[in-house]
Design an enzyme around this catalytic site. Sequence first.
Site, short mmCIF file in Angstrom:
data_model
loop_
_atom_site.label_atom_id
_atom_site.label_comp_id
_atom_site.label_asym_id
_atom_site.label_seq_id
_atom_site.Cartn_x
_atom_site.Cartn_y
_atom_site.Cartn_z
N CYS A 162 19.01 17.29 52.40
CA CYS A 162 19.07 17.94 51.09
C CYS A 162 19.97 19.16 51.12
O CYS A 162 20.70 19.43 50.16
CB CYS A 162 17.67 18.36 50.63
N ARG A 207 15.91 10.45 46.34
CA ARG A 207 17.22 10.98 45.91
C ARG A 207 17.70 10.20 44.69
O ARG A 207 18.46 9.24 44.81
CB ARG A 207 18.25 10.86 47.05
#
Lengths: 217, 71
Positions: free
Chosen positions: A51, A128
Amino acid sequence: MESEEEFKMPLLGDEAPDFEAQTSQGKLRLSDFKGSWLVMFSHPGDFTPVCTTEFMAFAELAGEFKKRNCELLGLSVDSAPSHIAWVRNIEEKTGVKIPFPIIADGNKEVAKKYGMIHPGQSATETIRATFIIDADGILRLILYYPLTTGRNMQEILRCIDALQTADKHHVATPANWKKGEKVIVPFPLDQESAEARLKEGYECIDWYLCKKELKKE
Amino acid sequence: MPCILPDGSITETAKKVLAVAMTEKSVEEIAKGSSLPLFRVRSSIRELIDAEFIAEKNGKYLTTEKGKEKI
């Protein structure tokens, strides 16, 4: 039945579900973005390695998104203070400033509306997910990536270019198309037009696959 | 970040919005005049209206006397 509703995903062409949420830049509604394109994306968690690379990559291309009248909006189930601490940490350690807001979706209200929780991947973290929403608030493109695979921001930019080009010029874009390359002329829907198509000056493989250059802007 | 802090002071973003709205402006005009993105202007205006620092009339926004004191 309840869980089916809980994870109902919006479909392409739908009006993107509105919400009001706490973000790292104050309380925002989806409708606040009307008039701009929006890339809304979820990530599994703050202070996690993949991330962090994604946020840095989005931040580095923030100017490119802006050029396309497109804002960025992140989301995870972490709290606003966690987002703030993470963003500050990224800047301190790498010099990269994260300019866009991040939704603190602790109660998963937004995540559920957009189908960002995939229990087969994780029951608690958002996957995601990437949603491209146009300036009228219509959901135009969805990408889902698993927890282990970081996204390709150039691909997201390419998708925005393709959507905006299709809207502006009423064309389609071929595989691996990039801005500036030839586009596909919509194929004819009747025999007369199909026969005429080959005489219209396009670069054609056959009547159903013709390309043309767009005028330089 | 909210526009209005717990101690009653306002953020730089809020000051920019109030400064541009000294004469009646639309959201788009405030965004242009303040160099802020539309979404920041809209969310700021909501808070500033709640605090009575800005007032809405026919889709345009004007900084109030109370708002002027904050700039």
